[in-house]
Every structure is written in structure tokens, then in C-alpha cells.
Design a protein around this motif. Structure first.
Motif, PDB file in Angstrom:
ATOM      1  N   THR A 164      46.997  36.373  48.419  1.00  0.00           N
ATOM      2  CA  THR A 164      46.261  36.989  49.505  1.00  0.00           C
ATOM      3  C   THR A 164      47.163  37.828  50.403  1.00  0.00           C
ATOM      4  O   THR A 164      46.695  38.406  51.357  1.00  0.00           O
ATOM      5  N   GLY A 165      48.445  37.916  50.043  1.00  0.00           N
ATOM      6  CA  GLY A 165      49.372  38.742  50.802  1.00  0.00           C
ATOM      7  C   GLY A 165      49.305  40.196  50.369  1.00  0.00           C
ATOM      8  O   GLY A 165      48.596  40.577  49.431  1.00  0.00           O
ATOM      9  N   PHE A 166      50.071  41.012  51.054  1.00  0.00           N
ATOM     10  CA  PHE A 166      50.051  42.455  50.833  1.00  0.00           C
ATOM     11  C   PHE A 166      50.354  42.825  49.377  1.00  0.00           C
ATOM     12  O   PHE A 166      49.612  43.567  48.737  1.00  0.00           O
ATOM     13  N   THR A 167      51.437  42.315  48.831  1.00  0.00           N
ATOM     14  CA  THR A 167      51.838  42.682  47.472  1.00  0.00           C
ATOM     15  C   THR A 167      50.867  42.122  46.435  1.00  0.00           C
ATOM     16  O   THR A 167      50.566  42.780  45.434  1.00  0.00           O
ATOM     17  N   GLY A 168      50.361  40.921  46.674  1.00  0.00           N
ATOM     18  CA  GLY A 168      49.360  40.355  45.777  1.00  0.00           C
ATOM     19  C   GLY A 168      48.102  41.209  45.712  1.00  0.00           C
ATOM     20  O   GLY A 168      47.534  41.428  44.631  1.00  0.00           O
ATOM     21  N   LYS A 169      47.674  41.700  46.874  1.00  0.00           N
ATOM     22  CA  LYS A 169      46.504  42.591  46.906  1.00  0.00           C
ATOM     23  C   LYS A 169      46.767  43.852  46.086  1.00  0.00           C
ATOM     24  O   LYS A 169      45.902  44.294  45.324  1.00  0.00           O
ATOM     25  N   LEU A 170      47.950  44.423  46.273  1.00  0.00           N
ATOM     26  CA  LEU A 170      48.285  45.628  45.504  1.00  0.00           C
ATOM     27  C   LEU A 170      48.302  45.347  44.006  1.00  0.00           C
ATOM     28  O   LEU A 170      47.836  46.162  43.203  1.00  0.00           O
ATOM     29  N   VAL A 185      46.629  43.005  42.342  1.00  0.00           N
ATOM     30  CA  VAL A 185      45.255  42.816  41.860  1.00  0.00           C
ATOM     31  C   VAL A 185      44.539  44.156  41.759  1.00  0.00           C
ATOM     32  O   VAL A 185      43.857  44.438  40.758  1.00  0.00           O
ATOM     33  N   GLU A 186      44.718  44.993  42.757  1.00  0.00           N
ATOM     34  CA  GLU A 186      44.099  46.319  42.722  1.00  0.00           C
ATOM     35  C   GLU A 186      44.588  47.108  41.507  1.00  0.00           C
ATOM     36  O   GLU A 186      43.796  47.732  40.798  1.00  0.00           O
ATOM     37  N   HIS A 187      45.860  47.064  41.253  1.00  0.00           N
ATOM     38  CA  HIS A 187      46.436  47.786  40.119  1.00  0.00           C
ATOM     39  C   HIS A 187      45.880  47.267  38.788  1.00  0.00           C
ATOM     40  O   HIS A 187      45.468  48.057  37.928  1.00  0.00           O
ATOM     41  N   VAL A 188      45.859  45.968  38.642  1.00  0.00           N
ATOM     42  CA  VAL A 188      45.345  45.375  37.395  1.00  0.00           C
ATOM     43  C   VAL A 188      43.869  45.726  37.200  1.00  0.00           C
ATOM     44  O   VAL A 188      43.452  46.104  36.100  1.00  0.00           O
ATOM     45  N   LEU A 189      43.088  45.621  38.262  1.00  0.00           N
ATOM     46  CA  LEU A 189      41.656  45.905  38.148  1.00  0.00           C
ATOM     47  C   LEU A 189      41.376  47.371  37.821  1.00  0.00           C
ATOM     48  O   LEU A 189      40.522  47.666  36.984  1.00  0.00           O
ATOM     49  N   THR A 190      42.073  48.279  38.462  1.00  0.00           N
ATOM     50  CA  THR A 190      41.769  49.696  38.257  1.00  0.00           C
ATOM     51  C   THR A 190      42.350  50.244  36.961  1.00  0.00           C
ATOM     52  O   THR A 190      41.860  51.243  36.444  1.00  0.00           O
ATOM     53  N   ARG A 191      43.359  49.579  36.408  1.00  0.00           N
ATOM     54  CA  ARG A 191      43.952  50.039  35.156  1.00  0.00           C
ATOM     55  C   ARG A 191      43.368  49.333  33.938  1.00  0.00           C
ATOM     56  O   ARG A 191      43.614  49.734  32.813  1.00  0.00           O
ATOM     57  N   LYS A 217      39.545  32.733  51.429  1.00  0.00           N
ATOM     58  CA  LYS A 217      40.367  33.899  51.738  1.00  0.00           C
ATOM     59  C   LYS A 217      40.615  34.724  50.477  1.00  0.00           C
ATOM     60  O   LYS A 217      40.542  35.960  50.498  1.00  0.00           O
ATOM     61  N   ALA A 218      40.882  34.063  49.358  1.00  0.00           N
ATOM     62  CA  ALA A 218      41.102  34.772  48.096  1.00  0.00           C
ATOM     63  C   ALA A 218      39.855  35.546  47.682  1.00  0.00           C
ATOM     64  O   ALA A 218      39.938  36.702  47.269  1.00  0.00           O
ATOM     65  N   ARG A 219      38.698  34.919  47.809  1.00  0.00           N
ATOM     66  CA  ARG A 219      37.452  35.609  47.443  1.00  0.00           C
ATOM     67  C   ARG A 219      37.192  36.804  48.361  1.00  0.00           C
ATOM     68  O   ARG A 219      36.711  37.854  47.912  1.00  0.00           O
ATOM     69  N   ALA A 220      37.515  36.659  49.641  1.00  0.00           N
ATOM     70  CA  ALA A 220      37.342  37.769  50.587  1.00  0.00           C
ATOM     71  C   ALA A 220      38.268  38.926  50.227  1.00  0.00           C
ATOM     72  O   ALA A 220      37.862  40.105  50.277  1.00  0.00           O
ATOM     73  N   VAL A 221      39.494  38.616  49.872  1.00  0.00           N
ATOM     74  CA  VAL A 221      40.442  39.662  49.458  1.00  0.00           C
ATOM     75  C   VAL A 221      39.938  40.357  48.199  1.00  0.00           C
ATOM     76  O   VAL A 221      39.956  41.587  48.104  1.00  0.00           O
ATOM     77  N   LEU A 222      39.479  39.591  47.229  1.00  0.00           N
ATOM     78  CA  LEU A 222      38.954  40.192  45.997  1.00  0.00           C
ATOM     79  C   LEU A 222      37.754  41.087  46.281  1.00  0.00           C
ATOM     80  O   LEU A 222      37.630  42.182  45.713  1.00  0.00           O
ATOM     81  N   VAL A 235      50.730  33.677  30.665  1.00  0.00           N
ATOM     82  CA  VAL A 235      51.695  34.341  31.537  1.00  0.00           C
ATOM     83  C   VAL A 235      51.301  34.065  32.984  1.00  0.00           C
ATOM     84  O   VAL A 235      50.123  34.134  33.324  1.00  0.00           O
ATOM     85  N   VAL A 236      52.293  33.776  33.816  1.00  0.00           N
ATOM     86  CA  VAL A 236      52.085  33.635  35.258  1.00  0.00           C
ATOM     87  C   VAL A 236      52.880  34.733  35.940  1.00  0.00           C
ATOM     88  O   VAL A 236      54.070  34.902  35.675  1.00  0.00           O
ATOM     89  N   ILE A 237      52.209  35.499  36.790  1.00  0.00           N
ATOM     90  CA  ILE A 237      52.858  36.534  37.588  1.00  0.00           C
ATOM     91  C   ILE A 237      52.642  36.154  39.045  1.00  0.00           C
ATOM     92  O   ILE A 237      51.500  35.952  39.469  1.00  0.00           O
ATOM     93  N   THR A 238      53.720  36.048  39.805  1.00  0.00           N
ATOM     94  CA  THR A 238      53.587  35.651  41.195  1.00  0.00           C
ATOM     95  C   THR A 238      54.223  36.662  42.134  1.00  0.00           C
ATOM     96  O   THR A 238      55.261  37.241  41.822  1.00  0.00           O
ATOM     97  N   THR A 239      53.563  36.853  43.264  1.00  0.00           N
ATOM     98  CA  THR A 239      54.067  37.741  44.306  1.00  0.00           C
ATOM     99  C   THR A 239      54.297  36.973  45.606  1.00  0.00           C
ATOM    100  O   THR A 239      54.554  37.571  46.633  1.00  0.00           O
ATOM    101  N   ALA A 240      54.204  35.648  45.546  1.00  0.00           N
ATOM    102  CA  ALA A 240      54.285  34.816  46.750  1.00  0.00           C
ATOM    103  C   ALA A 240      55.728  34.431  47.055  1.00  0.00           C
ATOM    104  O   ALA A 240      56.300  33.577  46.391  1.00  0.00           O
ATOM    105  N   GLY A 241      56.299  35.064  48.031  1.00  0.00           N
ATOM    106  CA  GLY A 241      57.654  34.736  48.452  1.00  0.00           C
ATOM    107  C   GLY A 241      57.650  34.242  49.884  1.00  0.00           C
ATOM    108  O   GLY A 241      56.613  34.245  50.534  1.00  0.00           O
ATOM    109  N   PRO A 242      58.757  33.775  50.357  1.00  0.00           N
ATOM    110  CA  PRO A 242      60.056  33.773  49.709  1.00  0.00           C
ATOM    111  C   PRO A 242      60.070  32.805  48.519  1.00  0.00           C
ATOM    112  O   PRO A 242      59.553  31.698  48.597  1.00  0.00           O
ATOM    113  N   PHE A 243      60.667  33.245  47.447  1.00  0.00           N
ATOM    114  CA  PHE A 243      60.617  32.500  46.196  1.00  0.00           C
ATOM    115  C   PHE A 243      61.438  31.221  46.229  1.00  0.00           C
ATOM    116  O   PHE A 243      61.130  30.276  45.519  1.00  0.00           O
ATOM    117  N   GLU A 244      62.462  31.192  47.045  1.00  0.00           N
ATOM    118  CA  GLU A 244      63.228  29.956  47.229  1.00  0.00           C
ATOM    119  C   GLU A 244      62.302  28.834  47.677  1.00  0.00           C
ATOM    120  O   GLU A 244      62.453  27.686  47.266  1.00  0.00           O
TER     121      GLU A 244
END
Length: 128
Positions: free
Chosen positions: A1-7, A9-15, A31-36, A78-87
Motif C-alpha cells: 500500500t506504499g508508494f512503490t507498491g502502488k507503482l 501494481v499499476e505497472h503490472v496491471l497496465t502491461r 487499505k489494500a482494496r482501496a489502493v487497488l 515468485v514473491v516480489i516485495t517493495t516493503a522496506g526497510p528490508f532489514e
């Protein structure tokens, strides 16, 4: 639901990269459903093209948390994550991916995290 995650999802959906089944995961389903929904409205993607929402916390403070996350990882190739800080947010997820034989990708630039995870998870990831 963060900025990069939204980008992402948008990229995957439009491509149309995943014409089959895929999902997003968040701590807060509403929150996830609202972002989607916002991404769908912004891009013109129909609601039926939106991915499923899985709910889990990436910080596993109890065995039950880890089992919820493991069950989601087991559904994936495959798991792709954009949720940081990754530590903080990436360790449990990456370790579970290694244990379950699931490919993992993230957007980290945290070199200490990368080195530590290679040291801790590479052998098991190769084995699985």
C-alpha cells in the motif's frame, strides 16, 4: 500500500504481465482494496482484472504470524516485495521463500541486508 507498491501494481496491471493468477499482500485488507480500486480508476483497468488480496504481517512476532506468511508464500512461484526497510520487513519473507523454494525479488539498496540474507539463506534456497 506504499508508494512503490502502488507503482508496481499499476505497472503490472497496465502491461498485462500476469494474465493468469496473481495477488497482492498487505497488513490491512481494506487499505489494500482501496489502493487497488484507486489504481483501477486511475488506469481504467476493470475491477475484475484486479488481483486477490492476501493479508499478513511481514514482521513475524509469533509463530502464528510466521505460519500465516508461510501459507501465502506456499501459494506463490515468485514473491516480489517493495516493503522496506528490508532489514525490518524483508528477513522473515526472504527466509520463508528460501525454505519453500519460492523465487524472491525486492527493490532494496540495503547492502548489509543483502549480504546477511545471502549468508543466511543462499544454501537453503539452492537446495529447495
Amino acid at each position: 500500500t506504499g508508494f512503490t507498491g502502488k507503482l508496481a501494481v499499476e505497472h503490472v496491471l497496465t502491461r498485462g504481465y500476469f494474465p493468469g493468477r496473481w495477488a497482492v499482500c498487505a497488513r490491512n485488507e481494506a487499505k489494500a482494496r482501496a489502493v487497488l480500486a484507486a489504481v483501477a480508476e486511475h488506469t481504467g483497468v476493470p475491477a475484475e482484472a484486479l488481483p486477490a488480496v492476501e493479508v499478513a504481517d511481514l514482521v513475524c512476532t509469533a509463530p502464528e504470524d510466521e505460519e500465516v506468511l508461510r501459507a501465502i508464500v506456499r501459494k506463490a512461484e515468485v514473491v516480489i516485495t517493495t516493503a522496506g526497510p528490508f532489514e525490518k520487513y524483508g528477513q522473515a519473507l526472504l527466509k520463508l521463500c528460501a525454505a519453500e523454494g519460492v523465487s524472491y525479488a525486492d527493490i532494496t539498496g540495503e547492502t548489509d541486508f543483502v549480504r546477511a540474507m545471502i549468508t543466511q539463506c543462499d544454501a537453503e534456497a539452492r537446495r529447495t
